[in-house]
Design a protein around this motif. Structure first.
Motif, PDB file in Angstrom:
ATOM      1  N   ASP A 339       0.818  -1.208   0.000  1.00 61.37           N
ATOM      2  CA  ASP A 339       0.000   0.000   0.000  1.00 61.37           C
ATOM      3  C   ASP A 339       0.852   1.258   0.000  1.00 61.37           C
ATOM      4  OD1 ASP A 339      -2.332  -1.425  -0.081  1.00 61.37           O
ATOM      5  OD2 ASP A 339      -2.656  -1.412   2.089  1.00 61.37           O
ATOM      6  N   VAL A 340       1.985   1.212   0.692  1.00 59.54           N
ATOM      7  CA  VAL A 340       2.832   2.397   0.802  1.00 59.54           C
ATOM      8  C   VAL A 340       3.440   2.776  -0.546  1.00 59.54           C
ATOM      9  CG1 VAL A 340       5.005   1.213   1.317  1.00 59.54           C
ATOM     10  CG2 VAL A 340       4.559   3.489   2.298  1.00 59.54           C
ATOM     11  N   GLU A 341       3.426   1.849  -1.505  1.00 58.90           N
ATOM     12  CA  GLU A 341       3.978   2.127  -2.824  1.00 58.90           C
ATOM     13  C   GLU A 341       2.984   2.832  -3.742  1.00 58.90           C
ATOM     14  OE1 GLU A 341       6.899  -1.030  -4.364  1.00 58.90           O
ATOM     15  OE2 GLU A 341       5.505  -2.198  -3.123  1.00 58.90           O
ATOM     16  N   GLN A 342       1.778   3.037  -3.280  1.00 64.80           N
ATOM     17  CA  GLN A 342       0.788   3.746  -4.088  1.00 64.80           C
ATOM     18  C   GLN A 342       1.218   5.187  -4.322  1.00 64.80           C
ATOM     19  OE1 GLN A 342      -3.317   3.431  -2.844  1.00 64.80           O
ATOM     20  NE2 GLN A 342      -2.936   1.494  -1.820  1.00 64.80           N
ATOM     21  N   ASP A 343       0.699   5.769  -5.380  1.00 64.78           N
ATOM     22  CA  ASP A 343       0.924   7.186  -5.657  1.00 64.78           C
ATOM     23  C   ASP A 343      -0.122   7.990  -4.896  1.00 64.78           C
ATOM     24  OD1 ASP A 343       1.328   9.703  -6.599  1.00 64.78           O
ATOM     25  OD2 ASP A 343       1.256   9.189  -8.731  1.00 64.78           O
ATOM     26  N   PHE A 344       0.236   8.456  -3.709  1.00 67.92           N
ATOM     27  CA  PHE A 344      -0.719   9.205  -2.882  1.00 67.92           C
ATOM     28  C   PHE A 344      -1.072  10.553  -3.498  1.00 67.92           C
ATOM     29  CE2 PHE A 344       1.558   6.767   0.639  1.00 67.92           C
ATOM     30  CZ  PHE A 344       0.613   5.747   0.632  1.00 67.92           C
ATOM     31  N   THR A 345      -0.237  11.045  -4.407  1.00 69.91           N
ATOM     32  CA  THR A 345      -0.542  12.329  -5.058  1.00 69.91           C
ATOM     33  C   THR A 345      -1.678  12.189  -6.062  1.00 69.91           C
ATOM     34  OG1 THR A 345       1.006  12.047  -6.926  1.00 69.91           O
ATOM     35  CG2 THR A 345       1.899  12.931  -4.866  1.00 69.91           C
ATOM     36  N   ALA A 346      -1.994  10.943  -6.474  1.00 65.70           N
ATOM     37  CA  ALA A 346      -3.061  10.719  -7.452  1.00 65.70           C
ATOM     38  C   ALA A 346      -4.406  10.451  -6.795  1.00 65.70           C
ATOM     39  CB  ALA A 346      -2.685   9.561  -8.373  1.00 65.70           C
ATOM     40  N   ASN A 347      -4.450  10.424  -5.462  1.00 65.15           N
ATOM     41  CA  ASN A 347      -5.710  10.198  -4.758  1.00 65.15           C
ATOM     42  C   ASN A 347      -6.663  11.375  -4.940  1.00 65.15           C
ATOM     43  OD1 ASN A 347      -4.723   7.777  -3.821  1.00 65.15           O
ATOM     44  ND2 ASN A 347      -4.138   8.575  -1.801  1.00 65.15           N
ATOM     45  N   PRO A 348      -7.980  11.162  -4.747  1.00 58.42           N
ATOM     46  CA  PRO A 348      -8.933  12.284  -4.811  1.00 58.42           C
ATOM     47  C   PRO A 348      -8.561  13.417  -3.861  1.00 58.42           C
ATOM     48  CG  PRO A 348     -10.093  10.182  -4.801  1.00 58.42           C
ATOM     49  CD  PRO A 348      -8.651   9.863  -4.549  1.00 58.42           C
ATOM     50  N   ASP A 349      -8.045  13.056  -2.681  1.00 53.56           N
ATOM     51  CA  ASP A 349      -7.508  14.044  -1.752  1.00 53.56           C
ATOM     52  C   ASP A 349      -5.990  13.853  -1.724  1.00 53.56           C
ATOM     53  OD1 ASP A 349      -7.134  15.960   0.168  1.00 53.56           O
ATOM     54  OD2 ASP A 349      -7.779  14.698   1.847  1.00 53.56           O
ATOM     55  N   PRO A 350      -5.255  14.491  -2.652  1.00 58.24           N
ATOM     56  CA  PRO A 350      -3.839  14.176  -2.849  1.00 58.24           C
ATOM     57  C   PRO A 350      -2.962  14.531  -1.651  1.00 58.24           C
ATOM     58  CG  PRO A 350      -4.451  16.123  -4.110  1.00 58.24           C
ATOM     59  CD  PRO A 350      -5.723  15.550  -3.564  1.00 58.24           C
ATOM     60  N   THR A 351      -1.982  13.692  -1.408  1.00 63.33           N
ATOM     61  CA  THR A 351      -0.985  13.922  -0.369  1.00 63.33           C
ATOM     62  C   THR A 351       0.379  14.053  -1.014  1.00 63.33           C
ATOM     63  OG1 THR A 351      -2.247  12.641   1.251  1.00 63.33           O
ATOM     64  CG2 THR A 351       0.095  12.995   1.710  1.00 63.33           C
ATOM     65  N   LEU A 352       1.029  15.192  -0.817  1.00 64.58           N
ATOM     66  CA  LEU A 352       2.367  15.426  -1.333  1.00 64.58           C
ATOM     67  C   LEU A 352       3.384  15.339  -0.206  1.00 64.58           C
ATOM     68  CD1 LEU A 352       0.735  16.591  -3.768  1.00 64.58           C
ATOM     69  CD2 LEU A 352       2.524  18.334  -3.981  1.00 64.58           C
TER      70      LEU A 352
END
Length: 435
Positions: A339-352
């Motif tokens: 899960d940690v390898e996901q692109d969190f910046t591509a989420n609906p609520d992006p995390t940078l």
């Protein structure tokens, strides 16, 4: 021994001997030809454009395999590839300088790598319009040439309605940026160096692009297409003493590598293997025309602009990397990642991730507000309180509506003899303040 032979076992000596023979056979194999590479990744309709017999040198698979120095997070690229597979028409933005524009390539834009790449995209992945007729993948460009000018003229990008892939090529032009007037804090001695200035502006662009939705998360590729040739020239034709006293000989690739890896941006690169290949026998050989890999055979001038044939090599790097990523997509299994390898910046609520070089104020103004300017609107009847706090001094200017309907507001100077003055404090300039 007979038992081993009958059921297929081999002694350790036999294994070593057989492996040695296999390795010798492998080394005896001829190198992969230009035509084999073209056959694999280029559609038949585009093969005549490739000018196979006029390539600068034999481009092998082993060369092209080195063209992905940063794998990054491929989630956004997979979104883009899935659109291609579903015959959806896409838009590709090329952010770059004179190399991207095809300068000195005997044909400029028509001979540049973006032109071949888009032709390749349309042939390999034909798309359909909403009415099921044949559509086209669209090329998007700006009129800017480095990270700083793209930052200043960001509206040329933000106003694009739909965008699916961005290819950033600043490896050469960013080395010519001399000043950083938009910083909102004193960056110290490092802040005046070309290298720091480059990563500062590039970080802003990357963070803006990662937050952008057009309407989906935009796929981003850092493309290192070229290097400045004259910084590697021998004493007979250049100034090696001058350039060996610079950190990267004005080659921006290590900086792009650094940022791309931290932000998990896929990087495609031609210069990562072409520059070592050109100079591996010394500077004199690197600038000898009998060397097929030489810088002067690749460049059309003393700087950095590839010949038409060089742009074909750049195109092969782009398409090869995308084809390889397509293979990865087709063989991808969700259980292969955490899960940690996901692109969190591509989420609906992006995390940078936290900024590397930006202060909190710079992040708030230049990234989160997605703007490099502060709008002070004197025409808005309800905005007086907002703009009035920016007025430092006012001599002779009055804010009111002077039309019959009393709905066209503005600041107006009534005097005719001169001397009226208004001073506004705005964001920008050295350390962020200009009056």
């Amino acid at each position: 021994s007979s038992l081993g032979s009958s059921i297929g076992f081999e002694s350790s000596h036999q294994k070593k001997s057989n492996m040695s023979v296999q390795m010798l056979h492998a080394f005896d194999q001829p190198s992969v030809s230009k035509r084999n590479i073209i056959e694999e990744i280029v559609p038949d309709s585009l093969k005549p454009q490739c000018d196979l017999e006029f390539l600068q040198f034999n481009v092998t698979k082993s060369m092209l395999k080195k063209s992905r120095p940063v794998i990054g997070n491929s989630q956004r690229l997979h979104i883009f590839l899935k659109k291609l597979h579903s015959k959806q028409c896409t838009s590709v933005l090329f952010m770059g300088g004179s190399v991207t524009a095809g300068h000195n390539s005997r044909g400029r834009l028509n001979a540049s790598f973006p032109k071949f790449f888009m032709d390749w995209l349309n042939e390999r992945y034909p798309c359909e319009n909403a009415d099921r007729t044949r559509g086209s993948h669209l090329t998007k460009r700006t009129q800017q040439n480095n990270a700083q000018t793209h930052f200043v003229s960001w509206s040329q990008i933000s106003q694009i309605e739909t965008l699916d892939l961005v290819i950033m090529e600043f490896n050469v032009n960013d080395s010519f940026i001399d000043k950083m007037p938009h910083a909102m804090e004193d960056k110290g001695p490092e802040g005046s160096t070309k290298d720091y200035i480059s990563v500062w502006y590039n970080e802003i662009l990357l963070r803006r692009l990662l937050l952008m939705r057009k309407p989906d998360p935009v796929a981003i590729v850092t493309f290192n297409a070229d290097y400045i040739g004259r910084t590697w020239a021998p004493k007979s034709i250049g100034d090696p003493e001058k350039y060996r006293k610079t950190l990267f000989r004005r080659n921006q690739e290590p900086l792009k590598f650094w940022l791309s890896s931290l932000y998990e941006i896929p990087m495609f690169s031609a210069s990562v293997w072409m520059l070592p290949l050109a100079g591996k026998k010394g500077a004199d050989w690197q600038f000898n025309k009998t060397n097929p890999y030489s810088s002067i055979n690749f460049h059309a001038d003393r700087c950095c602009h590839p010949h038409r044939e060089g742009h074909l090599i750049l195109s092969l790097v782009l398409v090869y990397c995308l084809v390889q990523e397509e293979k990865n997509l087709l063989s991808f299994h969700r259980e292969d990642t955490l899960d940690v390898e996901q692109d969190f910046t591509a989420n609906p609520d992006p995390t940078l991730r936290d900024p590397i070089y930006l202060s909190e104020d710079e992040e708030a103004l230049y990234v989160r507000h997605d703007s490099n300017s502060k709008l002070i609107d004197f025409t808005d009847p309800s905005a007086e309180k907002e703009w009035n706090k920016h007025v430092v001094q006012n001599d002779g200017w009055t804010w009111f509506a002077d039309n019959r309907e009393k709905d066209k507001f503005g600041l107006i100077a009534d005097g005719v003899s001169g001397g009226q003055h208004i001073s506004l404090q705005i964001t920008g300039g050295k350390l962020g303040l200009v009056e």
